[in-house]
Design an enzyme around this catalytic site. Structure first.
Site, PDB file in Angstrom:
ATOM      1  CG  LEU A 177      -1.898  -1.183   1.284  1.00  0.00           C
ATOM      2  CD1 LEU A 177      -2.787  -1.054   2.505  1.00  0.00           C
ATOM      3  CD2 LEU A 177      -2.723  -1.316   0.024  1.00  0.00           C
ATOM      4  CG  HIS A 178       1.310   3.294  -3.385  1.00  0.00           C
ATOM      5  ND1 HIS A 178       1.043   4.403  -4.157  1.00  0.00           N
ATOM      6  CD2 HIS A 178       0.712   2.251  -4.003  1.00  0.00           C
ATOM      7  CE1 HIS A 178       0.310   4.034  -5.199  1.00  0.00           C
ATOM      8  NE2 HIS A 178       0.097   2.739  -5.134  1.00  0.00           N
TER       9      HIS A 178
END
Length: 126
Positions: A42-43
């Site tokens: 996740l970013h």
């Protein structure tokens, strides 16, 4: 080279390393559904993706490890722009198996696994 995408890792799903053993890395922007978050890095997007997709030869970089993009799926960049999602396959192929995939040069997968930490930057440069 100009940066066309910049993001920061916020978390790494518990199944990411298993997929990475096969050369597959899934990126998804924060807010991914839980079942996708389990297999995704996740970013948080820092610099919005450019309107134009990367081209073969562009640099994909996580921390200080870089790979060269070798194949760009027909729908891959639209997914990056729309939902921050893309599958990166480190197989060096010119033609992605799936339209939402980016192919990249082979890298040391163990070194890449060590770099998958919250706060690490991801960039793509044409």
């Amino acid at each position: 080279m100009s940066i066309i995408f910049r993001s920061t890792i916020t978390s790494v799903g518990p199944e990411v390393l298993e997929l990475l053993e096969g050369g597959i890395l899934i990126l998804f922007a924060e807010g991914a559904p839980p079942e996708l978050a389990e297999v995704s890095v996740l970013h948080r997007i820092v610099e919005q993706p450019s309107p134009d997709a990367p081209v073969p030869g562009a640099e994909f970089k996580i921390g200080d490890l870089s790979a060269i993009l070798t194949g760009i799926g027909d729908h891959a960049w639209a997914k990056v722009r729309d939902i921050g999602h893309v599958v990166v396959n480190f197989n060096g192929e010119d033609v992605p198996e799936r339209p939402g995939e980016l192919c990249a040069s082979e890298v040391n997968l163990a070194a890449l696994a060590e770099l998958l930490q919250a706060g690490r930057e991801i960039t793509i440069q044409n």
